[in-house]
Design a protein around this motif. Structure first.
Motif, short mmCIF file in Angstrom:
data_model
loop_
_atom_site.label_atom_id
_atom_site.label_comp_id
_atom_site.label_asym_id
_atom_site.label_seq_id
_atom_site.Cartn_x
_atom_site.Cartn_y
_atom_site.Cartn_z
N ALA A 108 0.83 -1.21 0.00
CA ALA A 108 0.00 0.00 0.00
C ALA A 108 0.86 1.25 0.00
O ALA A 108 0.59 2.21 -0.73
CB ALA A 108 -0.93 0.00 1.21
N VAL A 109 1.93 1.26 0.81
CA VAL A 109 2.83 2.43 0.86
C VAL A 109 3.53 2.62 -0.47
O VAL A 109 3.61 3.73 -1.00
CB VAL A 109 3.85 2.27 2.00
CG1 VAL A 109 4.90 3.38 1.93
CG2 VAL A 109 3.16 2.31 3.36
N LEU A 110 4.04 1.52 -1.05
CA LEU A 110 4.77 1.62 -2.31
C LEU A 110 3.86 2.06 -3.46
O LEU A 110 4.25 2.91 -4.27
CB LEU A 110 5.42 0.27 -2.65
CG LEU A 110 6.56 -0.17 -1.71
CD1 LEU A 110 7.06 -1.54 -2.12
CD2 LEU A 110 7.69 0.85 -1.71
N LEU A 111 2.66 1.50 -3.52
CA LEU A 111 1.75 1.86 -4.61
C LEU A 111 1.23 3.29 -4.42
O LEU A 111 1.07 4.02 -5.40
CB LEU A 111 0.59 0.87 -4.66
CG LEU A 111 0.96 -0.52 -5.19
CD1 LEU A 111 -0.19 -1.50 -4.99
CD2 LEU A 111 1.32 -0.45 -6.67
N ASN A 112 0.98 3.67 -3.17
CA ASN A 112 0.59 5.06 -2.91
C ASN A 112 1.73 6.00 -3.25
O ASN A 112 1.51 7.10 -3.79
CB ASN A 112 0.20 5.24 -1.43
CG ASN A 112 -1.28 5.03 -1.20
OD1 ASN A 112 -2.09 5.95 -1.37
ND2 ASN A 112 -1.65 3.82 -0.83
N GLY A 113 2.96 5.58 -2.95
CA GLY A 113 4.11 6.40 -3.30
C GLY A 113 4.25 6.56 -4.80
O GLY A 113 4.53 7.66 -5.29
#
Length: 251
Positions: free
Chosen positions: A223-228
């Protein structure tokens, strides 16, 4: 002298290359804040169990629309679903506002040849964030409603209001005045704005499709990587629009 799209893309890429580390750190930090806030505000695991409770008594949901599926739920399930949806929406909104405010502040500092860091940009953007929060909320709501209705109105709204955050941050204008000025400038420069907004929408949709494929793999990290990644895409558009607005002000 007319403004050329090639010039804007070149300026965007030059700024991105020179500030790449700061942009990536800001995108990941905004993503982390968004994911953490969403996790904190989401229903607990005990509450989420309610969503799957009594699912055996429900009719086959494969052919149901979202509205029909919600109508099949119990009041308790609807309440949990509403809380989860509101948490995700608010967390995403906060992340987008932090990204926009800090990035626009960072661009201004770099343009003025002042020292800049991600934390300093976020701190200096603090007075701007409440105004941006309202602006981004209204813009997101209008775009989403337009996309749900017939798609085309949503795209037109996205184009019309694309310059609003830049105007609000650069000229310290109010929300609605920024929206009006953005609409006027956007429709007067469709050839420069439309391709960039369309590519942005397509890229964001691609990230959403990727997110659907990684829901079972290290969900929080994914989630953090895709949001990033989504934030980096938005950052590129903001840099492009900022440069465009600066050139329009000089014209």
């Amino acid at each position: 002298m007319p403004i050329m799209a090639s010039t804007l893309y070149r300026d965007m890429l030059n700024f991105t290359r020179n500030q790449f580390t700061s942009i990536v750190l800001l995108a990941l930090l905004a993503a982390l804040i968004s994911v953490a806030l969403g996790h904190a505000l989401s229903p607990s695991s005990d509450q989420l169990v309610i969503l799957s409770a009594d699912s055996g008594d429900m009719a086959d949901t494969s052919s149901m629309s979202l509205q029909e599926l919600v109508q099949q739920m119990t009041p308790e399930q609807q309440k949990v679903l509403l809380k989860a949806s509101a948490a995700g929406t608010f967390a995403g909104l906060v992340g987008n506002v932090i990204l926009a405010g800090a990035l626009l502040t960072m661009i201004r500092l770099v343009s003025d040849r002042q020292p800049v860091s991600v934390l300093r940009a976020i701190g200096l953007s603090a007075p701007l964030l409440p105004r941006l929060l309202l602006l981004v909320f209204i813009t997101t709501l209008l775009v989403q409603l337009g996309l749900i209705l017939i798609v085309i109105p949503g795209i037109l709204v996205a184009i019309a209001l694309s310059l609003a955050p830049v105007i609000a941050a650069s000229d310290n204008l109010g929300v609605f005045k920024s929206m009006r000025l953005s609409s006027k400038l956007a429709f007067a420069n469709l050839r420069l704005i439309t391709p960039a907004v369309l590519v942005w929408l397509l890229a964001k949709a691609t990230v959403l499709l990727l997110a659907a494929q990684f829901t079972q793999v290290s969900s929080l990290v994914a989630a953090v990587l895709l949001n990033g990644l989504s934030n980096i895409i938005s950052a590129l558009l903001l840099i492009y629009l900022y440069r465009l607005y600066m050139l329009l002000r000089q014209a």
